[in-house]
Every structure is written in structure tokens, then in C-alpha cells.
Design a protein around this motif. Sequence first.
Motif, PDB file in Angstrom:
ATOM      1  N   MET A   1      -9.603   6.321  -2.507  1.00  0.00           N
ATOM      2  CA  MET A   1     -10.075   7.852  -2.021  1.00  0.00           C
ATOM      3  C   MET A   1      -8.448   8.458  -1.819  1.00  0.00           C
ATOM      4  O   MET A   1      -7.539   8.464  -2.124  1.00  0.00           O
ATOM      5  CB  MET A   1     -10.548   7.462  -0.017  1.00  0.00           C
ATOM      6  CG  MET A   1      -8.964   6.420   0.274  1.00  0.00           C
ATOM      7  SD  MET A   1      -9.591   6.003   1.927  1.00  0.00           S
ATOM      8  CE  MET A   1     -10.248   7.265   2.716  1.00  0.00           C
ATOM      9  N   PRO A   2      -9.386  10.291  -1.630  1.00  0.00           N
ATOM     10  CA  PRO A   2      -7.866  11.318  -1.297  1.00  0.00           C
ATOM     11  C   PRO A   2      -6.560  10.627  -0.032  1.00  0.00           C
ATOM     12  O   PRO A   2      -7.263  10.097   0.881  1.00  0.00           O
ATOM     13  CB  PRO A   2      -8.767  12.210  -1.033  1.00  0.00           C
ATOM     14  CG  PRO A   2     -10.414  12.430  -0.583  1.00  0.00           C
ATOM     15  CD  PRO A   2     -10.091  11.016  -1.578  1.00  0.00           C
ATOM     16  N   PHE A   3      -5.922  10.920  -0.590  1.00  0.00           N
ATOM     17  CA  PHE A   3      -4.615  10.579   0.009  1.00  0.00           C
ATOM     18  C   PHE A   3      -4.362   8.781   0.547  1.00  0.00           C
ATOM     19  O   PHE A   3      -4.023   8.412   1.682  1.00  0.00           O
ATOM     20  CB  PHE A   3      -4.673  10.958   2.138  1.00  0.00           C
ATOM     21  CG  PHE A   3      -4.569  13.065   1.325  1.00  0.00           C
ATOM     22  CD1 PHE A   3      -3.354  13.512   1.339  1.00  0.00           C
ATOM     23  CD2 PHE A   3      -6.047  13.979   1.249  1.00  0.00           C
ATOM     24  CE1 PHE A   3      -3.320  14.617   0.927  1.00  0.00           C
ATOM     25  CE2 PHE A   3      -5.973  14.510   1.625  1.00  0.00           C
ATOM     26  CZ  PHE A   3      -4.526  15.452   1.686  1.00  0.00           C
ATOM     27  N   GLY A   4      -4.736   8.487  -0.157  1.00  0.00           N
ATOM     28  CA  GLY A   4      -5.682   6.462   0.356  1.00  0.00           C
ATOM     29  C   GLY A   4      -4.189   5.825   0.512  1.00  0.00           C
ATOM     30  O   GLY A   4      -4.401   4.814   1.449  1.00  0.00           O
ATOM     31  N   ALA A   5      -3.426   6.390  -0.109  1.00  0.00           N
ATOM     32  CA  ALA A   5      -1.743   5.443  -0.473  1.00  0.00           C
ATOM     33  C   ALA A   5      -1.464   5.533   1.204  1.00  0.00           C
ATOM     34  O   ALA A   5      -1.029   5.058   2.209  1.00  0.00           O
ATOM     35  CB  ALA A   5      -0.601   5.555  -0.754  1.00  0.00           C
ATOM     36  N   PHE A   6      -1.691   6.716   1.996  1.00  0.00           N
ATOM     37  CA  PHE A   6      -1.422   7.398   3.463  1.00  0.00           C
ATOM     38  C   PHE A   6      -2.022   5.861   4.122  1.00  0.00           C
ATOM     39  O   PHE A   6      -1.926   5.838   5.027  1.00  0.00           O
ATOM     40  CB  PHE A   6      -1.281   8.659   3.143  1.00  0.00           C
ATOM     41  CG  PHE A   6      -1.567   9.174   5.267  1.00  0.00           C
ATOM     42  CD1 PHE A   6       0.022   9.346   5.567  1.00  0.00           C
ATOM     43  CD2 PHE A   6      -2.705   9.100   5.635  1.00  0.00           C
ATOM     44  CE1 PHE A   6      -0.299   9.610   6.916  1.00  0.00           C
ATOM     45  CE2 PHE A   6      -2.709   9.659   6.836  1.00  0.00           C
ATOM     46  CZ  PHE A   6      -1.109   9.969   8.041  1.00  0.00           C
ATOM     47  N   PHE A   7      -3.390   6.725   4.090  1.00  0.00           N
ATOM     48  CA  PHE A   7      -4.458   5.717   4.777  1.00  0.00           C
ATOM     49  C   PHE A   7      -4.030   4.502   4.573  1.00  0.00           C
ATOM     50  O   PHE A   7      -4.488   3.281   5.850  1.00  0.00           O
ATOM     51  CB  PHE A   7      -5.652   6.595   4.516  1.00  0.00           C
ATOM     52  CG  PHE A   7      -6.015   7.363   4.698  1.00  0.00           C
ATOM     53  CD1 PHE A   7      -5.929   8.172   6.995  1.00  0.00           C
ATOM     54  CD2 PHE A   7      -6.630   8.364   4.596  1.00  0.00           C
ATOM     55  CE1 PHE A   7      -6.024   9.585   7.001  1.00  0.00           C
ATOM     56  CE2 PHE A   7      -6.749   9.985   4.851  1.00  0.00           C
ATOM     57  CZ  PHE A   7      -6.926  10.670   6.274  1.00  0.00           C
ATOM     58  N   GLY A   8      -3.740   3.961   3.792  1.00  0.00           N
ATOM     59  CA  GLY A   8      -3.597   2.579   3.801  1.00  0.00           C
ATOM     60  C   GLY A   8      -2.367   1.741   4.481  1.00  0.00           C
ATOM     61  O   GLY A   8      -2.650   0.903   5.195  1.00  0.00           O
ATOM     62  N   THR A   9      -1.371   2.823   4.474  1.00  0.00           N
ATOM     63  CA  THR A   9      -0.542   1.900   5.587  1.00  0.00           C
ATOM     64  C   THR A   9      -0.584   2.027   6.122  1.00  0.00           C
ATOM     65  O   THR A   9      -0.055   1.385   7.531  1.00  0.00           O
ATOM     66  CB  THR A   9       0.701   3.410   4.386  1.00  0.00           C
ATOM     67  OG1 THR A   9       1.121   3.394   3.186  1.00  0.00           O
ATOM     68  CG2 THR A   9       1.680   2.589   5.011  1.00  0.00           C
ATOM     69  N   LEU A  10      -0.960   3.211   6.565  1.00  0.00           N
ATOM     70  CA  LEU A  10      -1.412   3.630   8.349  1.00  0.00           C
ATOM     71  C   LEU A  10      -2.419   2.229   8.925  1.00  0.00           C
ATOM     72  O   LEU A  10      -1.998   2.046   9.769  1.00  0.00           O
ATOM     73  CB  LEU A  10      -2.476   5.000   8.653  1.00  0.00           C
ATOM     74  CG  LEU A  10      -1.498   5.599   9.868  1.00  0.00           C
ATOM     75  CD1 LEU A  10      -0.748   5.868   9.816  1.00  0.00           C
ATOM     76  CD2 LEU A  10      -2.647   6.765  10.216  1.00  0.00           C
ATOM     77  N   PHE A  11      -3.481   1.665   8.276  1.00  0.00           N
ATOM     78  CA  PHE A  11      -4.518   0.659   8.426  1.00  0.00           C
ATOM     79  C   PHE A  11      -3.273  -0.873   8.635  1.00  0.00           C
ATOM     80  O   PHE A  11      -3.712  -1.151   9.469  1.00  0.00           O
ATOM     81  CB  PHE A  11      -5.294   0.540   7.431  1.00  0.00           C
ATOM     82  CG  PHE A  11      -6.015  -0.480   7.671  1.00  0.00           C
ATOM     83  CD1 PHE A  11      -7.275  -0.023   8.143  1.00  0.00           C
ATOM     84  CD2 PHE A  11      -5.434  -1.785   6.732  1.00  0.00           C
ATOM     85  CE1 PHE A  11      -7.949  -1.722   9.047  1.00  0.00           C
ATOM     86  CE2 PHE A  11      -6.409  -2.988   7.195  1.00  0.00           C
ATOM     87  CZ  PHE A  11      -7.956  -3.100   8.164  1.00  0.00           C
TER      88      PHE A  11
ATOM     89  N   THR B   1       1.093  -1.510  -0.063  1.00  0.00           N
ATOM     90  CA  THR B   1       0.423  -0.002   0.126  1.00  0.00           C
ATOM     91  C   THR B   1       0.864   1.436  -0.251  1.00  0.00           C
ATOM     92  O   THR B   1       0.369   2.412  -0.925  1.00  0.00           O
ATOM     93  CB  THR B   1      -0.511   0.194   1.752  1.00  0.00           C
ATOM     94  OG1 THR B   1      -1.579  -0.946   1.564  1.00  0.00           O
ATOM     95  CG2 THR B   1      -2.136   1.088   0.923  1.00  0.00           C
ATOM     96  N   GLY B   2       1.787   1.192   0.639  1.00  0.00           N
ATOM     97  CA  GLY B   2       2.824   2.322   1.463  1.00  0.00           C
ATOM     98  C   GLY B   2       3.472   2.575  -0.115  1.00  0.00           C
ATOM     99  O   GLY B   2       3.587   3.621  -0.429  1.00  0.00           O
ATOM    100  N   SER B   3       3.750   2.216  -1.443  1.00  0.00           N
ATOM    101  CA  SER B   3       4.376   2.085  -2.268  1.00  0.00           C
ATOM    102  C   SER B   3       3.248   2.538  -3.553  1.00  0.00           C
ATOM    103  O   SER B   3       3.641   2.896  -4.801  1.00  0.00           O
ATOM    104  CB  SER B   3       5.188   0.874  -2.928  1.00  0.00           C
ATOM    105  OG  SER B   3       4.188   0.342  -3.718  1.00  0.00           O
ATOM    106  N   GLY B   4       2.193   3.099  -3.238  1.00  0.00           N
ATOM    107  CA  GLY B   4       1.424   3.583  -4.275  1.00  0.00           C
ATOM    108  C   GLY B   4       0.892   2.276  -5.070  1.00  0.00           C
ATOM    109  O   GLY B   4      -0.364   3.222  -6.153  1.00  0.00           O
ATOM    110  N   HIS B   5       1.116   1.086  -4.572  1.00  0.00           N
ATOM    111  CA  HIS B   5       0.712  -0.094  -5.734  1.00  0.00           C
ATOM    112  C   HIS B   5      -0.252   0.434  -6.178  1.00  0.00           C
ATOM    113  O   HIS B   5      -1.029  -0.287  -7.331  1.00  0.00           O
ATOM    114  CB  HIS B   5       1.540  -1.152  -5.151  1.00  0.00           C
ATOM    115  CG  HIS B   5       0.938  -2.532  -5.910  1.00  0.00           C
ATOM    116  ND1 HIS B   5       1.648  -2.692  -6.483  1.00  0.00           N
ATOM    117  CD2 HIS B   5      -0.105  -2.880  -6.097  1.00  0.00           C
ATOM    118  CE1 HIS B   5       1.344  -3.950  -7.759  1.00  0.00           C
ATOM    119  NE2 HIS B   5      -0.392  -3.967  -6.854  1.00  0.00           N
TER     120      HIS B   5
END
Length: 461
Positions: A306-316, A126-130
Motif C-alpha cells: 500500500m502507499p506509505f506502507g512502511a509508515f503505516f506499518g511502523t505506526l501499527f 517494517t520501519g526499515s522498509g523491509h
Amino acid sequence: MAVRRESKHGLWSSRTAFIFAATGSAVGLGNVWKFPYITGENGGGAFVLIYLVCILLIGIPVLIAEILIGRRARQNPVHAFASLAQESGASSAWSLLGVAGVLASFTILSYYVVIMSWAFAYIFYTGSGHFGGENAEMVGQDFAGFLSRWPEMIAWTTLMVVMTMIVVAGGVRRGLERVVSTMMPGIVVILGVLIVYSIFDGRFWAGFTFLFAPDFGEISRDSIIVALGHAFFTLSLASGAMVAYGAYVPQEMSIAKTGILIAIADTAVALMAGLAIFPLVFAYELTPSIGPGLIFATLPIAFGEMPFGAFFGTLFFIMLFLAAFTSAISLLEPSVVLIMERFGLTRTRAVGIVGSAIWLCSMPTVLSQNVLSGFHPIGVGVLKGKTIFDILDFLTSNVMLPLGGFFTALFTAWIMSRESTRDELAMGASPWFAAWHFVLRYIAPIAIVIIFLNLIGVLKF
Ligand code: TRP
């Protein structure tokens, strides 16, 4: 009346420290990964209702009993059952209940580390924006591809085992409190973000209805045992974990209130996870019953759009990993303590032995997702058509834990004297005490027996 023992291990610094440790054990993959996927497999609302009844009627009373047993005996689970049995003039064979719990934790951990490794790997994916801009189908294919790369999964799993070993070798209590105090708010916030997002997107209600509108036509015969087994699993019961933590609880803490608080926090996280996931399932016309991959095949869709998805996903996935990690620690600790004391080993050596065994035993679960996915060793009954991983999961959650809970209820309400349990709970002549005792004496054991009879087909409902 027996005198209270002082703990050999020193007490938790406070009630809060105990709540953190116990919540860290309870809140884990069970809430965020398992609850949604078994709810999906068992048709939604009616299953959720049965699950909530199991938590309320069996889970909470047994949780209170286990903390009580730990604090009363102030010893590790195996010795705790033995010495309390002796105190009541009962057979020391009750210590087998402690041993069975250790065996259950060991077996659960052998597959728990594999699922934990999925959460860990997904931090990086997720963090890599994949997942950015990927549709539901692509996300599903990504997960299928991930499962098929077994050498990679072995590497991730190995890392999980080693990390858990390092923490348990260092003594578990250091650092646990800090991790849990970040993880709990973190996971609630991130699930909250996903829920709010689905409300704004207008797809929230489909998920909400699925979870909370019971349709008993959707229930299958083993749904009830799955709900019961999960109540034990999610509260970390019947495995010695809560007895072990109970041994450090300060005498003035109210066990009943604290137990209820832990159960509420645990249930809230599970329901929030359901509310975050099912709106996506229906919005993208996915199948709710796809099984253990459910969250990995759904949540990345939301993170991709979603907006900032990579960020929220990584956090999740970081939060999910931390939640799993604090549970994994409580799953490894009992086996380590048992063989340390039994064979007079140092902690480091015991961790080395148990950790290696866990690693070895995790391999069939890794391979159940790919090379051995078509291997269904048992051809009859409820285990028919299940992979090795499915069988391990079923036997631990739905057989070992309910059996352990059954005997724990009997032990507390029939073997221990009413005076000693009442004294330990410090509830005086409260009707709540009478209700709790009655539930453990009759309701919980009888309910568990009936559910088992249903499972093996003697009773049919
Ligand atoms: N309760 C944890 C979860 O929901 C898993 C867990 C930790 C557990 N310790 C346990 C389950 C002991 C059964 C027994 O993820």
C-alpha cells in the motif's frame, strides 16, 4: 450494613483515569494478535458469535463484579476477598482466589512478553522498509526466519521484561494515562486505515463474511472453551487486575455503565483487528488457521504494497506494542504487590525478583518457536501435540481464568450479601440489578461447568 472503607491508596483523579487504566489493561495482544488467530483456528463466524455471547453473558457481569469487589474492599485482591468474606461470615480461604489470580497473571506474563517482543521487533523490520514489494510467500518466510533466530528473540524478550520492570518499579499510575490516550485512538485509526484499504481493494467482503456468517459445522469441541477463555483473557478478568484497579474507583462512579463501556471498547478493537486481517488472508489464499503467527504473516503484505506502507506499518506495530505494554504492566503489578506485602520488600526489590523470574519463565516460550518446536511434553487429551507455549496459553486462558471466573461469580452472588452488592452498584430496585445477580448466581457458574464437562468429554456437544 457494612460501612464503606476509604481507600488507603488514594482515588483515581476521575472516572476517566480509571477508564484509561482499565482499557489499557483490557486492550492488548488479546485483541489484535490472539482474537484473529483463534478465530482463524476455529472456523470464523460461529466462533465469533459464541465469543460475543460469552462476553455479554459472562464477561461483562464478571467484570462488573470484579470492579465492585475492588471498590467495596478498597484493598489489593488477596486482602479484598479475605475481608469481604469475613464481612459476610465466610471463610478467609476465599483469599486463595486472589492468590490464584496472581498466579494466573504471572504465568500469562511469562509468554506475553515474548509475543510483545515480536510486535516490538516488527516496528524496526517494517520501519526499515523491509517488506516493501514483498509477496505473501516472502513475508511468511521472513516471519519463519525471525522465529528461528532464537538468540535474537531472547534479546528482544529481555528488553521487554526490563522495560516493564522499569515502569512498574516507578509506580504504575504515572504516565499510564498519557500512553493509553495515545494508543487507543492510534490503534483504532490504523486498523481503520487497513479496513478502508481492503474495501477499496475489493477484498473486504471475504473477510467480513468469514467473521460474521456463522457456520456451526466449522466449530470443534474445544472451540467453546477457547471462546469462553478468551472472553476472560481479553477483559483481563480472574487475575486480580480489575479488582486492583477497582480499589481506586471514586464512589460516585457507576460501575455497571463503566464496565459495559470498557467491554464495548475492547470488543470493538478485536472486531476491527479481525476485519483488517481476514480480507488479506483470503485475498492471498493463506490458511486462516496457521496459528499465533497469523498477524505477522499477513499484515506486512498490506504494508508492503500500500502507499506509505512502511509508515503505516511502523505506526501499527508501535500501537500494538503500546497496547501490549499497558497490559503487561497490569500483569506484573499483582505479583509485585503480593510479594512486597507478604515479605515486606521494597517495590524495587520486589520488581527485581518477580521480573527475573518472569524472564526465566519466558525462555521455554521463546524456545517453543524454534529449538523446542517439536517438543510436545504431554501425549494425551487436549494438550496432546502442543508445545510448551501452547500448553501455557491453554492452561491459563482456558482453565485457570474460567475457574477463577467461576469462583468470582459464586463469591459475588452467594457469599456477598445482596444488600451490599446492590448498595455498591447503586442501582436500587432496577431489573438490571436483578438480571446481573441472577446471571452471576446461576447462569455463569452453570455455563462454565457445562463447558468444562464438555472439554473433558463427560458431556459431548
Ligand atoms: N487483556 C489483555 C489482552 O487482551 C491481557 C491481560 C492483561 C490479561 N491483564 C490480564 C489477561 C489479566 C488476563 C488476565 O491482551
